[in-house]
Motif scaffolding. Structure first.
Motif, mmCIF file in Angstrom:
data_model
loop_
_atom_site.group_PDB
_atom_site.id
_atom_site.type_symbol
_atom_site.label_atom_id
_atom_site.label_comp_id
_atom_site.label_asym_id
_atom_site.label_seq_id
_atom_site.Cartn_x
_atom_site.Cartn_y
_atom_site.Cartn_z
ATOM 1 N N GLN A 161 0.826 -1.342 -0.037
ATOM 2 C CA GLN A 161 0.129 -0.113 0.066
ATOM 3 C C GLN A 161 0.940 1.315 -0.058
ATOM 4 O OE1 GLN A 161 -3.026 -0.206 2.935
ATOM 5 N NE2 GLN A 161 -4.159 1.390 1.662
ATOM 6 N N ILE A 162 2.088 1.336 0.461
ATOM 7 C CA ILE A 162 2.907 2.484 0.729
ATOM 8 C C ILE A 162 3.578 2.556 -0.507
ATOM 9 C CG2 ILE A 162 5.240 3.090 1.655
ATOM 10 C CD1 ILE A 162 3.080 3.703 3.730
ATOM 11 N N ILE A 164 2.857 1.291 -3.755
ATOM 12 C CA ILE A 164 1.956 1.322 -5.262
ATOM 13 C C ILE A 164 1.040 2.711 -5.133
ATOM 14 C CG2 ILE A 164 0.090 0.421 -6.413
ATOM 15 C CD1 ILE A 164 0.935 -2.332 -5.109
ATOM 16 N N ARG A 165 1.328 3.419 -6.278
ATOM 17 C CA ARG A 165 0.908 4.607 -6.433
ATOM 18 C C ARG A 165 -0.613 4.451 -7.720
ATOM 19 N NH1 ARG A 165 6.129 7.684 -7.572
ATOM 20 N NH2 ARG A 165 6.379 5.486 -8.777
ATOM 21 N N ARG A 225 9.005 -0.991 -8.576
ATOM 22 C CA ARG A 225 9.434 -0.342 -7.586
ATOM 23 C C ARG A 225 10.057 -1.347 -6.480
ATOM 24 N NH1 ARG A 225 6.467 4.422 -5.054
ATOM 25 N NH2 ARG A 225 8.478 5.185 -5.490
ATOM 26 N N GLY A 256 17.593 0.138 -8.241
ATOM 27 C CA GLY A 256 17.001 0.785 -7.223
ATOM 28 C C GLY A 256 15.645 0.106 -6.884
ATOM 29 N N LYS A 291 22.062 3.388 3.174
ATOM 30 C CA LYS A 291 21.854 4.124 2.313
ATOM 31 C C LYS A 291 22.160 3.753 0.990
ATOM 32 C CE LYS A 291 26.830 5.744 1.847
ATOM 33 N NZ LYS A 291 27.309 4.321 2.519
ATOM 34 N N ASP A 324 10.966 10.094 7.303
ATOM 35 C CA ASP A 324 9.690 10.581 6.796
ATOM 36 C C ASP A 324 8.914 9.348 6.128
ATOM 37 O OD1 ASP A 324 11.621 10.274 4.713
ATOM 38 O OD2 ASP A 324 11.141 11.948 3.776
ATOM 39 N N VAL A 325 9.568 8.403 5.656
ATOM 40 C CA VAL A 325 8.903 7.395 5.188
ATOM 41 C C VAL A 325 8.270 6.451 6.192
ATOM 42 C CG1 VAL A 325 8.796 5.170 3.542
ATOM 43 C CG2 VAL A 325 9.801 7.459 2.692
ATOM 44 N N MET B 1 20.268 11.483 5.565
ATOM 45 C CA MET B 1 20.880 10.288 4.756
ATOM 46 C C MET B 1 20.641 10.558 3.190
ATOM 47 S SD MET B 1 19.502 6.433 5.635
ATOM 48 C CE MET B 1 19.718 6.381 7.417
ATOM 49 N N SER B 2 21.658 10.264 2.567
ATOM 50 C CA SER B 2 21.515 10.253 1.063
ATOM 51 C C SER B 2 21.304 8.898 0.403
ATOM 52 C CB SER B 2 22.774 10.945 0.458
ATOM 53 O OG SER B 2 23.587 9.893 0.354
ATOM 54 N N TYR B 3 20.321 8.788 -0.589
ATOM 55 C CA TYR B 3 20.030 7.494 -1.205
ATOM 56 C C TYR B 3 20.577 7.234 -2.517
ATOM 57 C CZ TYR B 3 16.972 6.627 2.594
ATOM 58 O OH TYR B 3 16.721 6.503 4.058
ATOM 59 N N ASN B 4 20.632 6.198 -3.186
ATOM 60 C CA ASN B 4 21.195 5.892 -4.356
ATOM 61 C C ASN B 4 20.671 6.645 -5.381
ATOM 62 O OD1 ASN B 4 19.078 4.421 -3.982
ATOM 63 N ND2 ASN B 4 19.882 2.350 -4.601
ATOM 64 N N THR B 6 19.037 5.545 -8.224
ATOM 65 C CA THR B 6 18.057 4.972 -8.831
ATOM 66 C C THR B 6 16.788 5.459 -8.045
ATOM 67 O OG1 THR B 6 18.510 3.315 -7.588
ATOM 68 C CG2 THR B 6 19.227 3.107 -9.871
ATOM 69 N N PRO B 7 15.708 5.275 -8.840
ATOM 70 C CA PRO B 7 14.293 5.941 -8.080
ATOM 71 C C PRO B 7 13.841 4.891 -6.909
ATOM 72 C CG PRO B 7 13.871 4.245 -10.225
ATOM 73 C CD PRO B 7 15.327 4.797 -10.222
ATOM 74 N N SER B 8 14.494 5.602 -5.864
ATOM 75 C CA SER B 8 14.174 5.081 -4.603
ATOM 76 C C SER B 8 12.854 5.586 -3.868
ATOM 77 C CB SER B 8 15.534 5.280 -3.663
ATOM 78 O OG SER B 8 15.330 4.642 -2.442
ATOM 79 N N ILE B 9 12.631 5.069 -2.451
ATOM 80 C CA ILE B 9 11.058 5.453 -2.074
ATOM 81 C C ILE B 9 11.573 6.505 -0.979
ATOM 82 C CG2 ILE B 9 9.514 4.519 -0.450
ATOM 83 C CD1 ILE B 9 10.129 3.051 -3.522
ATOM 84 N N THR B 10 10.993 7.777 -1.225
ATOM 85 C CA THR B 10 11.001 8.900 -0.483
ATOM 86 C C THR B 10 9.726 9.157 0.027
ATOM 87 O OG1 THR B 10 10.903 10.296 -1.856
ATOM 88 C CG2 THR B 10 13.136 9.748 -1.368
ATOM 89 N N ALA B 11 9.474 10.177 0.816
ATOM 90 C CA ALA B 11 8.147 10.421 1.290
ATOM 91 C C ALA B 11 7.324 10.936 0.224
ATOM 92 C CB ALA B 11 8.022 11.398 2.572
ATOM 93 N N GLU B 12 8.180 11.528 -0.875
ATOM 94 C CA GLU B 12 7.652 12.155 -2.041
ATOM 95 C C GLU B 12 7.061 11.253 -2.964
ATOM 96 O OE1 GLU B 12 10.446 13.702 -0.608
ATOM 97 O OE2 GLU B 12 8.918 14.834 0.394
ATOM 98 N N THR B 13 7.815 9.869 -3.143
ATOM 99 C CA THR B 13 7.476 8.989 -4.107
ATOM 100 C C THR B 13 6.360 7.911 -3.541
ATOM 101 O OG1 THR B 13 9.463 7.762 -3.821
ATOM 102 C CG2 THR B 13 9.484 9.616 -5.450
ATOM 103 N N ILE B 14 6.107 7.860 -2.276
ATOM 104 C CA ILE B 14 5.252 6.808 -1.998
ATOM 105 C C ILE B 14 3.628 7.070 -2.260
ATOM 106 C CG2 ILE B 14 6.592 6.346 0.105
ATOM 107 C CD1 ILE B 14 4.165 7.564 1.913
ATOM 108 N N ASN B 15 2.621 6.205 -2.113
ATOM 109 C CA ASN B 15 1.400 6.467 -2.435
ATOM 110 C C ASN B 15 1.030 7.645 -1.533
ATOM 111 O OD1 ASN B 15 -1.367 6.076 -2.478
ATOM 112 N ND2 ASN B 15 -1.462 4.014 -1.604
#
Lengths: 496, 496
Positions: A161-162, A164-165, A225, A256, A291, A324-325, B1-4, B6-15
């Motif tokens: 749920q987290i 999948i958009r 994802r 990723g 990281k 934040d996640v 914390m920095s992430y790789n 590739t399209p990783s999971i951040t609060a901006e990219t979750i559902n």
């Protein structure tokens, strides 16, 4: 029944996502078994078998597995902490269980086991889980990364749920798969990106196949994802080699992808030459830290020697996500407020069992060893039985709780299935159930490779039950094959 | 914390649906309280109060409510059925509890309490619930209509998932609301259609207001599928009159709306002139049956005198749906396989408590009565205390576990809140927590009418705690008002 004219709720007007998915381990085969059970209850001599054996689910205790004494003692005391101060309790509970239960109750805010807890679970119980993971892996684990959950299924649901958009988000899943994954992906509106495990290589995962599927999905416009890995495998029973796990870690890091590691069968490894390694441990041993890679590990009290499925306890360990996640995951967990406390307590117990020096240690280890060696014995017995059947092949069970044999059925059986409007595996499992009372799940319930025929059967019936089951299975299979043998050849591959 | 990269999971990219909703009873106020608790743990004299009082959640046992002995005895025995045959157990458990636990364990397939059960719950426990409903209502209830669930929240989630197909599907919900509803509607992609309860009529539900909202929603193109009613009310504490319930039944029947009846506070009715009536009973007494109207009733072991929130037990009774729809609900339930067994057992116990003639009856009734009358006492004490505060008004609590007073704050306080970038209710609750250790939820967490200021405070702290809490509350409020009084008038209505 007729309904009022206004827009009412019918199967045609509910959420179509619910209608699409299937969940066969609890599906048609269970309803069919329940109907038979009812017939038997009404007229005990009406059916040609003495009892129904539910091999459709990994449900240890319903099939005769005895619960582990220490776990139950602690649970029982935590449910009724008034007992802790009663002298008479010493006759009924081990000192070790009393000590542990007291420690647990005292560590719960309010010192009561009936309150809502933190949505992530009681902190001290998460600490016990984190310590258990640290000891298991040799790499540190933090209680803030642990979410206690109502079993692993709830945790998987939450993470999907987290992630999948929309339907443009893809999740890589093994085929054959455990249908929780497809069900949950459908319910959350995403797209499943299946990759095939290779049956003739012991259900091995081949990274070039995963890569091919990823690329195909990406060219179709999907954002992939995460990658689901089930190790030990369900329904396939293989245990991954560490080299294979390393390839997966490298691949997911490079691409990723979040690793969603279904590790609920970690205590169920039987073969000498394989051991369980968590994906987090493999990643850390390659030098990758938070990281570099996001990993979620799912575990549960349902399987292993614990087998407390109905308690609904489990955890997920979430690493490589920002605070934040994690905050959003916490918020999602808080919609149902908290996981059940008995499940939370049991989860802490499986990760922090009695240790050398504890009074209960020896009896605990003995119970554990007895269950474990019996699993292995049953796996071998069932494997041998299935392999001995005409037209049936199956891989060795290395771990988990299932055997997933492949059937090569006569073409007349395939035709008969077609006439009944069902697939050959469904046809076979219904016939098997009706004739023997043995309930197994058709391979289509796990999205077997199209054109092949499998069944999934759990190894969980106790040794006596398995001994009674095998002649019934053999007898049924022989007459099934005789009935449909005809003059036509076997259908080894329906894809032809 | 920095992430790789590739399209990783951040609060901006979750559902994004997860990001939108809020669930304040477990939200910021809890995190703030946890930070304070940590400060206190590190330095016990650092804060101006002796303890944090969690009035943010209806969480009875964390606030000192003692669990009901009979319930805990039965649970404890069911967790460790080996005790049932031990002579020594008679010293620790009542004969009544032993008898009941034996009956329950024997009725579970496999006679063990650790297995997965039917996804709807154990049949015999559903039968106990159905019998309890029949006895309560005087109209029959069937075990096939009962779904045992991990608390009422899980059940509400499930039903909304069944009903909502897209953002064009609307669900009528009361404002102020319990935020489970908005959260779940958002998560399932639907649209909440709010209707206002009328504060100056004791938070009454006025059917013309609901009708207006329905019509408005329909003209905006929504298909309104269901109406949520919470009775007794949360956070508002009102108990509906039977006439009001009849209007709602007529309205929903006429408009083809499913009634989603949140009846979890059915045991929490305090005033002499009101009683709890289930919506199903009201519908049946009007002569409507399954073909006329779909009703789902939610209940739970969390509230009432039981107060076993952390056990996560509850049920929903589903009437007026076809078998095909029920089959889909069953399938949805089966994705997480089954509700936890301790919750299932407790749910059966609250609906089938000791009866007259049972050995435990008198002590059980005495415990129940003690809890109930104490609730009522505490509700009155807290109501009186809040009403005595300058600029605070509140309705009588008729039922449930909350008081929802309205605050009229000086305009300088409103301005100060604005400067801090928070709404006035959030400002007030943070100040209250920091100064007194009393955690309450800002009214915005329940979607209070825009421009008004409320807080929700549970009546659950035990009588001693409430006695200690009131001077702190009064002292805080007085200095808060003094600080912000200035020369400007109160902001009675922010909408101006």
């Amino acid at each position: 029944m007729s309904y009022n004219k206004t827009p009412s709720i019918t199967a045609e007007t509910i959420n179509p996502k619910v209608k699409i998915f299937s969940y066969e381990p609890c599906g048609e085969i269970v309803r069919r078994a329940e109907r038979l059970q009812q017939e038997m209850d009404e007229n005990p001599d009406s059916l040609p078998f003495p009892e129904i054996i539910h091999c459709n689910l990994g449900n240890p205790q319903v099939l005769g597995q005895r619960p582990v004494t220490f776990f139950r003692e602690v649970l029982s005391l935590c449910d009724n902490p008034a007992l802790l101060d009663r002298e008479e309790a010493r006759a009924l509970f081990s000192a070790c269980a009393i000590k542990r239960a007291r420690k647990i109750v005292n560590s719960i805010p309010g010192k009561e086991t009936g309150g809502y807890t933190n949505s992530q679970g009681v902190k001290s119980l998460r600490q016990a889980v984190a310590d258990g993971i640290s000891a298991r892996d040799g790499y540190p684990s933090k209680p803030d990364d642990i979410f206690l959950t109502d079993g692993a299924s709830a945790a998987v649901n939450m993470m999907l749920q987290i992630l999948i958009r929309s339907h443009e988000d893809g999740i890589l899943c093994p085929l054959p798969e455990y249908p929780l994954y497809s069900a949950s992906i459908i319910l959350h509106g995403g797209t499943m990106v299946p990759y095939n495990l290779t049956e003739d290589r012991g259900w091995g995962l081949e990274i070039f196949e995963v890569k091919r599927c990823l690329e195909e999905a990406r060219s179709a416009g999907l954002t992939v994802r995460a990658m689901v890995v089930i190790n030990p495998g369900n329904p396939t029973g293989q245990v991954m080699s560490i080299t294979n796990q390393e390839e997966i870690v490298e691949f997911c890091r490079k691409e990723g992808l979040v690793i969603l590691a279904d590790e609920v069968y970690q205590e169920n490894v039987y073969v000498e030459n394989k051991r369980f390694h968590s994906f987090k441990k493999v990643a850390r041993s390659l030098g990758y830290d938070e990281k570099d890679l996001s990993i979620v590990s799912f575990h549960s009290v349902s399987m292993g020697f614990c087998g407390e499925s109905g308690r609904r306890g489990g955890y997920m360990e979430i690493t490589g996500f920002g605070d934040d996640v994690k905050g959003e995951i916490y918020k999602l967990a808080s919609v149902t407020i908290c996981p059940n406390i008995a499940g939370q307590i049991l989860t802490s117990l499986i990760m922090d069992p009695p240790k050398l020096g504890n009074e209960s240690f020896e009896s605990f280890e003995a119970e554990k060893e007895r269950i474990h060696s019996s699993f292995w014995k049953r796996a071998k017995t069932l494997g041998k039985a299935f392999s001995s059947l005409e037209g049936v092949s199956c891989n060795n069970i290395e771990g988990a709780l299932y055997i997933f044999p492949r059937l090569h059925l006569p073409s007349l059986a395939i035709k008969a299935a077609k006439r009944e409007g069902v697939s050959p595996d469904v046809f076979y499992t219904h016939r098997l159930l009706d004739a023997t009372g043995i309930a197994v799940v058709p391979g289509s319930g796990f999205h077997q490779v199209s054109g092949t025929i499998h069944i999934r059967c759990t190894i969980l019936p106790d040794e006596d039950k398995i001994a009674a089951m095998i002649p019934r299975l053999k007898g049924f299979h022989e007459s099934f094959m005789n009935e449909f043998r005809g003059s036509e050849p076997y259908m080894n591959d329906l894809r032809r």
